[in-house]
Write an enzyme that holds these catalytic residues in place. Sequence first.
Site, short mmCIF file in Angstrom:
data_model
loop_
_atom_site.label_atom_id
_atom_site.label_comp_id
_atom_site.label_asym_id
_atom_site.label_seq_id
_atom_site.Cartn_x
_atom_site.Cartn_y
_atom_site.Cartn_z
N SER A 1 8.00 -5.84 16.33
CA SER A 1 7.64 -6.90 15.47
C SER A 1 7.99 -8.90 15.97
O SER A 1 8.83 -8.09 16.77
CB SER A 1 8.77 -6.71 14.33
OG SER A 1 8.45 -7.77 13.33
N TYR B 1 16.48 -4.28 9.85
CA TYR B 1 15.34 -4.50 10.92
C TYR B 1 15.02 -5.34 11.56
O TYR B 1 14.81 -4.90 12.50
CB TYR B 1 14.20 -4.77 9.88
CG TYR B 1 12.80 -4.76 9.48
CD1 TYR B 1 12.52 -3.84 9.43
CD2 TYR B 1 12.51 -5.81 10.37
CE1 TYR B 1 10.66 -3.53 9.68
CE2 TYR B 1 10.89 -6.19 10.97
CZ TYR B 1 10.31 -4.76 10.48
OH TYR B 1 8.85 -4.33 10.74
P1 NAD Z 1 3.27 1.52 5.93
O1 NAD Z 1 4.22 1.41 5.39
O2 NAD Z 1 1.50 1.76 6.19
O3 NAD Z 1 3.47 2.45 7.74
C1 NAD Z 1 4.51 3.16 8.36
C2 NAD Z 1 4.00 4.26 8.38
O4 NAD Z 1 5.54 5.02 9.10
C3 NAD Z 1 3.24 5.29 7.42
O5 NAD Z 1 2.75 5.92 7.72
C4 NAD Z 1 4.70 6.01 6.64
O6 NAD Z 1 4.22 7.26 6.13
C5 NAD Z 1 5.35 6.59 8.26
N1 NAD Z 1 7.05 6.31 7.88
C6 NAD Z 1 8.02 5.91 6.79
N2 NAD Z 1 9.27 6.64 7.04
C7 NAD Z 1 8.92 7.94 7.90
C8 NAD Z 1 9.42 8.90 8.37
N3 NAD Z 1 10.69 9.38 7.73
N4 NAD Z 1 8.72 9.76 9.08
C9 NAD Z 1 7.75 9.10 9.44
N5 NAD Z 1 6.73 8.71 9.38
C10 NAD Z 1 7.30 7.57 8.76
O7 NAD Z 1 3.72 -0.05 6.97
P2 NAD Z 1 2.67 -1.41 8.43
O8 NAD Z 1 2.75 -1.92 7.64
O9 NAD Z 1 1.91 0.07 9.07
O10 NAD Z 1 4.15 -0.76 9.57
C11 NAD Z 1 4.58 0.36 10.30
C12 NAD Z 1 5.11 -0.19 11.91
O11 NAD Z 1 4.67 -1.70 12.09
C13 NAD Z 1 5.78 -0.24 11.12
O12 NAD Z 1 7.19 0.25 12.49
C14 NAD Z 1 6.29 -2.16 11.20
O13 NAD Z 1 8.27 -2.60 11.23
C15 NAD Z 1 5.48 -2.58 12.09
N6 NAD Z 1 5.66 -4.40 11.70
C16 NAD Z 1 4.33 -3.96 9.67
C17 NAD Z 1 4.18 -5.60 10.45
C18 NAD Z 1 3.22 -5.42 8.90
O14 NAD Z 1 3.22 -7.35 8.39
N7 NAD Z 1 2.70 -5.00 8.53
C19 NAD Z 1 4.27 -6.43 11.37
C20 NAD Z 1 5.57 -6.55 12.04
C21 NAD Z 1 6.00 -4.56 12.36
#
Ligand code: NAD
Length: 261
Positions: A143, A156
């Site tokens: 991130s 985080y």
């Molecule tokens: P999201 O909630 O849509 O996706 C998270 C995924 O992780 C989901 O598929 C969820 O089911 C899964 N998950 C959660 N707990 C879990 C567990 N215990 N075991 C297995 N799977 C689990 O969110 P996202 O925004 O797509 O985030 C995905 C990644 O990207 C994360 O690591 C997040 O930190 C990172 N990220 C997101 C953003 C953003 O703006 N959306 C920005 C930077 C980084």
Amino acid sequence: MPDARPLSGRIAIVTGSNSGIGLGVARELARAGADIVLNSFTDRDEDHALARQIAQDCDVAARYIAADMSDPVACRRLVEAAGACDILVNNAGIQHVCPVEEFPVEKWNAILAINLSSAFHTTAAALPMMRKTGWGRIVNIASAHGLTASPYKSAYVAAKHGVVGLTKTVALETAGQSITCNAICPGYVLTPLVEAQIPDQMKTHGMDRDTVVREVMLARQPSKQFATVEQIGGTAVYLCSEAAAQVTGTTISVDGGWTAL
Ligand code: NAD
């Protein structure tokens, strides 16, 4: 003519891929020809249907394996159950926002387990498979918070900085073995998780949708545009390509200029 399916014959495991960035990355890897293992902690018909849809749309093999990435044993079992792993995308992640002195201990532990330790466990399980075939790509979804901090996101930010450190270490341990390990550092990406925060933010700040997105959510993203899951997926495909064979131990920001500030 460039190969339209450069990842044909490769098997990719994407953790946390039944929604958002993980699903977007899995789709782009499948479009590039990779066979896909989707994952999350649930085991619903709709999870398996996502895999069937990818298989049908992209003419690849795809399946869904339920495994809780907060559990070290389940992390390692996911890789074993996949049977092979050429590409590992560590994406599963959760968030909690709270001042450090009030931060619930169980939330701290869960964020560290899912966002950081799971990548250690899956990597440890996948590396012997990659060494056996003599090729591997590890892509960690960190991130902008792996490179900078924001208040109230102690767990985080700590976890994502940890992911960047793990990335560099694994890159050094695999250098010269046709295995690379890199981290993608997205800024704000419009996933269902982020979309769901918009109505609350509109209420809290008394702003319309466009203003809350521009002034609050994208305050630190100079482009004033969300990144897309397709752009994160495209970056992952690049990191898996031959062009990136010497790119290892580094971070690629997809953040509209956030970390240039
Ligand atoms: P999201 O909630 O849509 O996706 C998270 C995924 O992780 C989901 O598929 C969820 O089911 C899964 N998950 C959660 N707990 C879990 C567990 N215990 N075991 C297995 N799977 C689990 O969110 P996202 O925004 O797509 O985030 C995905 C990644 O990207 C994360 O690591 C997040 O930190 C990172 N990220 C997101 C953003 C953003 O703006 N959306 C920005 C930077 C980084």
